[in-house]
Design a protein around this motif. Sequence first.
Motif, PDB file in Angstrom:
ATOM      1  N   CYS A 117      46.855  30.639  36.695  1.00 53.60           N
ATOM      2  CA  CYS A 117      47.453  30.520  34.984  1.00 53.60           C
ATOM      3  C   CYS A 117      47.517  31.880  34.274  1.00 53.60           C
ATOM      4  CB  CYS A 117      46.361  29.536  34.284  1.00 53.60           C
ATOM      5  SG  CYS A 117      44.878  30.266  34.121  1.00 53.60           S
ATOM      6  N   CYS A 127      38.421  28.478  38.009  1.00 49.19           N
ATOM      7  CA  CYS A 127      39.175  28.863  36.746  1.00 49.19           C
ATOM      8  C   CYS A 127      38.756  27.669  35.706  1.00 49.19           C
ATOM      9  CB  CYS A 127      40.584  28.899  36.743  1.00 49.19           C
ATOM     10  SG  CYS A 127      41.314  29.202  35.262  1.00 49.19           S
ATOM     11  N   CYS A 160      42.432  26.308  34.478  1.00 52.06           N
ATOM     12  CA  CYS A 160      43.521  25.510  35.258  1.00 52.06           C
ATOM     13  C   CYS A 160      42.629  24.876  36.289  1.00 52.06           C
ATOM     14  CB  CYS A 160      44.609  26.556  35.304  1.00 52.06           C
ATOM     15  SG  CYS A 160      44.400  27.767  36.822  1.00 52.06           S
ATOM     16  N   CYS A 181      43.200  35.240  36.233  1.00 51.74           N
ATOM     17  CA  CYS A 181      43.360  34.049  37.093  1.00 51.74           C
ATOM     18  C   CYS A 181      44.573  33.922  37.850  1.00 51.74           C
ATOM     19  CB  CYS A 181      43.106  32.613  36.438  1.00 51.74           C
ATOM     20  SG  CYS A 181      43.670  31.133  37.292  1.00 51.74           S
ATOM     21  N   PHE A 200      41.949  26.647  39.149  1.00 54.53           N
ATOM     22  CA  PHE A 200      42.422  27.348  40.369  1.00 54.53           C
ATOM     23  C   PHE A 200      41.053  27.769  41.128  1.00 54.53           C
ATOM     24  CE2 PHE A 200      44.031  30.807  42.988  1.00 54.53           C
ATOM     25  CZ  PHE A 200      44.927  30.415  43.402  1.00 54.53           C
ATOM     26  N   THR A 216      38.825  33.927  32.626  1.00 54.49           N
ATOM     27  CA  THR A 216      38.427  32.299  32.879  1.00 54.49           C
ATOM     28  C   THR A 216      37.725  32.005  34.002  1.00 54.49           C
ATOM     29  OG1 THR A 216      40.557  32.460  34.249  1.00 54.49           O
ATOM     30  CG2 THR A 216      40.824  32.049  31.650  1.00 54.49           C
TER      31      THR A 216
HETATM   32 ZN   LIG Z   1      43.496  29.598  35.682  1.00 53.89          ZN
END
Ligand SMILES: [Zn+2]
Length: 390
Positions: free
Chosen positions: A373, A356, A359, A370, A361, A378
């Motif tokens: 977040c 992501c 964030c 995501c 991830f 993203t």
């Molecule tokens: Zn994210």
Amino acid sequence: MDLDFWWLLVIPLIFGLGWMAARFDLKHLLAEGAHLPRSYFRGLNFLLSEQHDKAIDAFIEIAKLDPETTELHFALGNLFRRRGETERAIRVHQNLLNRTDLPVVERDHALYELGQDFLKAGLFDRAEAAFELLVTGTYASEAQRSLLTIYGIQKDWRRAIAIAERLEALGVQPCRKQIAQFYCELAEEALQRKQIDEARSELERSLVADPANPRAIILRGEVEFGLGNLTSAIDEWTQIEKENAIYLPLVAEKLMRAHEKLGRAEQGSRLLIDYLERHASHDLLDIAYPHIAAQQGIEAAHTLARAQMQKAPNLAGMIRLLDAQLATATDVRRSEFELMRTLLVQRTKNLPRYICRDCGFRARLFYWQCPGCRGWETYAPCRTEPMSNS
Ligand SMILES: [Zn+2]
């Protein structure tokens, strides 16, 4: 009370409460120090000795005596919420709301913070009720954003669309991509119920909100594919190159499957070669490689793999090159290549894939939203190998 003793109490509090210090007017506090009630020091003592309930009681007492201490309450409430102590945060903000002398702005602030407490506690109906009371005023936009979060969590896409359109109309934040994704969610739900016409309508609405939305285009192709309209499905999926070529890895396999069903596998593999020449990526090559090898021969696939490795070397590409070497290797070299291949496969097996951009991830599967977040679109639809140099 002695001013020196003051410092002993105030300084640890300021350091201990972090961000609260920024909002706390220390000069004002010191100037007014001589007039502060005893409850204040009692509250500080309780706070410093981790007796939060008693500290809150003491601060509530101050709030009754002096309305100017509301900032301290907001700071405390937020602090408790950030720590996950939502019950305490709720108690602080509810006590503020119960006051009849609170100015409208402070009351809205308390209501908004209370909504955030309920949201953090997972009490969505109560959070929603709090935010819905904030239709106008300073906290209206933030409350709408929070309602959008709640409807997203609850997958209540219709209400999410209504809120997002309101935010968009008010110029608070651009929401076209989100609205398009919400319609795609509705389309997927309709598809699960086998309501094809409804799915088509939702996808049309999605593309009105965001005409280049890749998910809506991909889903339109899937609707056609499911109905056996293979040529129409291909027409939809080939639009991805024009609208947003980075998403080609998400349609490459689908395109190949449609071509195969039409008995045009060779044509499909040539399309993938064209894509690779124009929009080369490891993800696209991963999908195209076996199809090109089957239709155009291993040497054609190998040439593409070698070109991609020269552009952007990575471990997955190295495995592909070893596969090509293995196909023609002598017995002696074969065992060496197999050993290298085994080591590389072990090394790359658990590499994270999609990351992501908001964030960080990491996920092995591609997501439109995501899981970390909850941001939409993203993830770039191409995997990364954080341990390689690519
Ligand atoms: Zn994210």
